[in-house]
Design an enzyme around this catalytic site. Structure first.
Site: not given
Ligand SMILES: *Cc1c(COP(=O)(O)O)cnc(C)c1O
Length: 370
Positions: A47, A99
């Site tokens: 991670r 967007y």
């Protein structure tokens, strides 16, 4: 070095252990420590970092001319990391045609935490009028989706710099092949890697690239690591592979987009064509100044109403009617029906992502459908 060379080499060096010319995919989630407790391979847990992601982040940083890059599991995750990195109460100025996925994120997930105004960021007077002491970020997206409006990056940066406001630019439509916002003064570049970076409509990804390893960037890295919205090693591998051909794919997308624009411009059933490379485009002069080339996206309005636009789209055989962009296959989309009721997109507008088919076949398909 030039961008074609960077694209081929930045993400690749032979693997030290096996001498494999192409980097292997490292699926391991965890990495062995040495006797003294250190991490000789430079990785601890996937991670936080993984060899394939590090390689991808290297390519991303080099292609945009940045100091560092962070890869995410989608464009929206990249955008969200930016918003999460800001102190509560920060005011954001964003384009009125931002967007829609990121606009909805701000409105639905960050209301009450951040404040924001959606305005015409390319109008310097409107922009100045909305800057307040809490303003911490101006978000721009140029060319914009789906109206292909162009924002003057240098102008926005100059206004932001007066009071130390950060500028982030969604560079998804242009890619670093067509436009380099960091070189024009922006602090941060955002990408949906799902689009041209992936280039084959088969993976989701997002990216942030920073001009400087600032304190703000450390915070963004924390969001990436602690939030964990990271791409898998396989997706990182596929993206590194795709980035090598990005400059050459872009040449084909740009070439076809320009020829489609020429064709549509002359067609009697077409009301208007939106493309930054057109001299009739309202911000063509800005586009000429700040873009290296004008990209592979265009929109056009058919003469008539929504039903006429849908008749055209349904008559196409080679163009696929689907959302998204930047893949090798040409896509066409009725944008207004995707964006929802508060859309500013005209109902007779069709957005085209020019693919890499032969232009003659694309023109023939549009001819019969129109
Ligand atoms: C697709 C897109 C996004 C969002 O990216 P995802 O990968 O779909 O999450 C953001 N900005 C622009 C301009 C896009 O086209």
């Amino acid at each position: 070095m030039k961008i074609e060379t960077i694209a081929v080499h930045a993400g690749n060096h032979p693997d030290e252990a096996s001498k494999a010319v192409i980097q292997p995919i490292v699926l391991s989630t965890t990495f062995e420590r040495a006797a003294d407790g250190s991490y000789p391979g430079g990785h601890i847990y996937s991670r936080s970092s993984n060899p394939n992601r590090t390689m991808l982040e290297n390519v991303l940083a080099k292609l945009e001319g940045g100091a560092d890059a962070a890869a995410f599991s989608s464009g929206n995750a990249a955008g969200m990391a930016v918003f999460q990195s800001l102190p509560p109460g920060t005011h954001i100025i964003a384009p009125d045609d931002m967007y829609h996925g990121l606009r909805n994120q701000l409105k639905n997930l960050f209301a009450g935490i951040l404040t924001f105004d959606f305005i015409d960021v390319n109008d310097s007077e409107v922009l100045q009028a909305h800057i307040k002491k809490e303003t911490g970020l101006i978000w721009i997206e140029t060319p914009s989706n789906p109206l292909l409006k162009v924002t003057d990056i240098k102008m926005v940066v100059a206004m932001a710099k007066k009071t130390g406001i950060k500028v982030a630019c969604d560079n998804t439509f242009a890619t670093p092949v067509c436009q380099q916002p960091l070189a024009l003064g922006a602090d941060l570049v955002m990408h949906s890697s799902t689009k041209y970076f992936g280039g084959h409509s088969d993976l989701m990804g997002g990216a942030l690239i920073t001009k400087e390893k600032s304190e703000w960037w450390q915070k963004i890295r924390q969001v990436q690591e602690m939030g964990g919205a990271i791409p898998s090693p396989m997706d990182c591998y596929m993206l590194v592979r795709s980035m090598k051909t990005l400059p050459y794919r872009m040449r084909g997308h740009i070439h076809n987009a320009q020829l489609l624009v020429d064709f549509l411009k002359k067609h009697p059933k077409v009301e208007s064509v939106m493309y930054p490379g057109l001299p009739s485009h309202p911000q063509h002069e800005i586009a000429k100044r700040q873009m290296i080339s004008f990209g592979g996206m265009l929109s056009f309005c058919v003469k008539g109403d929504e039903s006429e636009a849908k008749r055209v789209i349904n008559g196409l055989k080679l163009f696929t009617q689907a959302t998204s962009l930047g893949g090798v296959e040409s896509l066409i989309e009725h944008r207004a029906s995707v964006e929802g009721p508060d859309t500013k997109t005209p109902f007779n507008l069709l957005r085209v992502s020019a693919g890499l088919e032969h232009i003659d076949d694309l023109v023939a398909d549009l001819t019969q459908a129109l």
